[in-house]
Design an enzyme around this catalytic site. Structure first.
Site, short mmCIF file in Angstrom:
data_model
loop_
_atom_site.label_atom_id
_atom_site.label_comp_id
_atom_site.label_asym_id
_atom_site.label_seq_id
_atom_site.Cartn_x
_atom_site.Cartn_y
_atom_site.Cartn_z
CG HIS A 283 76.76 -45.90 -34.12
ND1 HIS A 283 76.02 -47.12 -34.85
CD2 HIS A 283 77.11 -44.70 -35.19
CE1 HIS A 283 77.08 -47.54 -35.83
NE2 HIS A 283 77.07 -46.16 -35.80
CG HIS A 393 72.96 -47.27 -39.31
ND1 HIS A 393 73.27 -48.10 -40.04
CD2 HIS A 393 73.80 -46.13 -38.55
CE1 HIS A 393 75.62 -48.42 -39.38
NE2 HIS A 393 74.75 -46.88 -38.93
CG HIS A 472 77.50 -40.54 -38.84
ND1 HIS A 472 77.50 -40.78 -40.14
CD2 HIS A 472 77.22 -41.74 -38.03
CE1 HIS A 472 77.75 -42.37 -40.40
NE2 HIS A 472 77.41 -42.81 -39.34
#
Length: 616
Positions: A283, A393, A472
């Site tokens: 990520h 996450h 995100h």
């Protein structure tokens, strides 16, 4: 006259060698040059122009680049123009003096694939005390695009070649866009998991598809990753993610158990294993102004309070210096509440980041499901609470040098959170539901443009204000921020919006959004959004990005998993996603750019600056 047998044999061999040489010479005139000859070793391949040879793909991983070597001369004041196809986009740039020395020649970027390119160059050649200004053209054929096959029906006709350009306003016509996409999972990868200790995210393995397109939709650069990537290797596979173009123009990113930095020509600056105490990069790799890097990783061995040893999942931020030495880390399972499960219980289990499982679409977890995980020692890359599972996450990390803090985006908490160097939470941008103890006072209060408090009940607020949901990226906009007033951009994916699943999947939508935060008053104002009116067609269940671009005072958005067709009866996707690239003038309600990449699983994208890469 009788001659010795040995002499006859020798004579026969010589005759055959002479005959072979004559035949070779007749057929291939340059063969003698290649093996030397009376005049010694020579260069016998084609040389264009007045300086040196052309090296295509000089560092093995960037096939649409080349170097026109300097031929032993000193050259200066070089510039390059790639002559476009009819109606195409010109790429033209000046070459910095340092780059001419780096490459021992003129770097060529932006060749068309499977095409004979015309490259115009200008430079000053220095030799024998004289300086001569040269203008000349080179003809360079670049090879076709290539991506490793994954065997899926989605890949036919794709390979980042099917691009639909809908709109490009004039002031954005010179843009180049770097795209970080992923191939589908295949039988060549996803074969290994950690078991000592248990957990981790090693099975998360997709082959890379990284490329740069112009505003005509043409691919002008792509990464042939095979020399530095192996889908079947623990320490050379993984998902290439977290790309950033650094101030020096080079690209940095990570994959699996590695993090790397290369320049746009493919020259390696570094490619390193993660330090031993950490694993499973994905990520986000943030470049700090002091040359350090922030990496989103997991702990390679954490002893839980119950005595169990686990590899944790996407919940550690690691800081390393320019030489790869560990400087600090933020162990989020010790900073945040890893058992806050209100978001975990409303997530669509069919789309948990890139673990997209159509058969689980619309399903959610119950409290019993979460309890069984603890009871049965289920650990790994699964949605669940507590260290060793995917409770946080974290999909982005940004550094705020104003107060030496990090800003993280936690998808599975649906929260953007700022944490200081002292490992204390400064504020939380997200729904107040489920936060306990000291965290309650850290949740920002929504206000309107006049500073008046907006009425909210649990996870829903009046008016246009909304929190982000499974978002995100969360990036501070430095040039717009001052003191305690900061602006933060985010891509609000929108799953579990309002802490619930909607009656119909088609009711979901995503947003690119910008917030104004008063860190002293602990308030947040939503100042811009886009995507709500486009509804399900622009909805990205996972991945994606929103980021401010200072060079054009614009906002860039990549809705990276939008547009996949789903067959309800079969429970399967019938197409890959069709991501959208959009760029907006600051404050604009409609985009100045819309480009759609067809049949592709997108992660992130960004404008790419060729001047930064080669002109500075």
């Amino acid at each position: 006259m009788n001659r010795p047998k040995a002499a006859l044999l020798k004579t026969g061999k010589m005759a055959r060698l002479v005959l072979c040489a004559a035949m070779l010479g007749a057929a291939v005139p340059t063969m003698a040059l290649a093996i030397g000859g009376a005049s010694g070793a020579k260069i016998d391949y084609e040389i264009q122009g007045q300086i040196g040879e052309v090296q295509i793909n000089p560092y093995k991983i960037a096939p649409l680049t080349a170097i026109i070597k300097d031929g032993g001369y000193t050259i200066s004041d070089a510039s390059v123009t790639i002559v476009p196809k009819k109606g195409g986009q010109t790429i033209s740039y000046r070459v910095a003096a340092s780059r001419l020395k780096d490459y021992a020649g003129i770097p060529v970027f932006g060749l068309y694939a499977d095409y004979t390119n015309t490259v115009n160059v200008e430079y000053v050649k220095h030799y024998g005390g004289k300086a001569e200004k040269i203008k000349e053209s080179y003809t360079i054929y670049a090879p076709p695009l290539y991506s490793d096959p994954d065997g899926t029906i989605f890949q036919k006709g794709a390979f980042f070649r099917d691009v639909k350009v809908t709109k490009v306003d004039k002031e954005f016509a010179d843009r180049l866009y770097f795209v970080n996409n992923l191939a589908e999972k295949s039988g060549n990868g996803t074969k290994v998991v950690w078991n000592n200790p248990v957990g981790g995210a090693l099975e998360w393995n997709f082959a890379p598809q990284n490329f740069i397109i112009d505003t005509q939709g043409e691919v002008r650069w792509y990464m042939f990753a095979n020399p530095i990537y192996d889908l079947e290797s623990i320490y050379h596979g993984g998902v290439m993610m977290g790309f950033k173009q650094n101030d020096d123009g080079a690209l940095s990113w990570g994959y699996g158990q590695r993090y790397a930095k290369y320049d746009i020509m493919g020259r390696e600056i570094f490619n390193r294993r993660l330090p031993n105490g950490y694993n499973d990069f994905s990520h986000s790799m943030e470049t700090m102004k002091n040359g350090h890097f922030l990496l989103r990783v997991g702990s390679a061995n954490y002893k839980r309070p119950d005595g169990k040893n686990v590899r944790t999942v996407r919940d550690v931020i690691l800081e390393v210096d320019a030489n790869g030495n560990v400087v600090d880390d933020w162990r989020l399972f010790e900073i945040l509440d890893s058992y806050r499960d209100v978001v975990l219980k409303v997530l669509d289990q069919g789309a948990v980041c890139l673990n997209i499982d159509a058969s689980q679409a619309g399903h959610t977890l119950t409290a019993d499901d979460l309890a069984k995980m603890d009871k049965n020692d289920h650990f790994g890359d699964i949605v669940g609470s507590g260290p060793g599972r995917n409770w946080a996450h974290v999909n982005s990390v940004d550094y705020d040098e104003e107060d030496d803090s990090i800003i993280i985006s936690s998808r599975h908490q649906s929260a953007i959170i700022k944490i200081g160097r002292d490992k204390k939470v400064k504020w939380i941008l997200g729904s107040p539901e489920g936060w306990k103890g000291d965290f309650v006072g850290k949740v920002l209060t929504p206000v309107d443009a006049k500073g008046a408090k907006i009425a909210c009940e649990n996870s829903k607020c009046e008016g246009d204000f909304d929190w982000t949901w499974t978002q995100h990226t969360a990036f501070k906009i430095d040039s717009k921020s001052k003191g305690d007033i900061i602006y933060v951009s985010a891509f609000d994916n929108g799953d579990a919006r309002g802490m619930e699943q909607p009656a119909l999947p088609s009711m979901k939508y995503s947003r690119a959004v910008i917030y104004k935060i008063d860190q002293k008053k602990m308030t947040v104002e939503q100042v811009w959004e886009y995507g709500k009116d486009r509804g399900y067609g622009w909805f990205s269940p996972v991945t994606s990005l929103t980021e401010y671009q200072p060079d054009k005072n614009s906002v860039f958005a990549y809705s990276a998993t939008a547009g996949a067709d789903f067959n309800v009866k079969s429970g399967a996707f019938t197409t890959a996603p069709n991501p959208f690239i959009n760029e907006f003038k600051w404050g604009a309600k409609e985009p100045s750019v819309e480009i759609q990449i067809m049949n592709a699983t997108g992660y992130q994208a960004m404008p790419f600056n060729i001047e930064k890469a080669l002109s500075k």
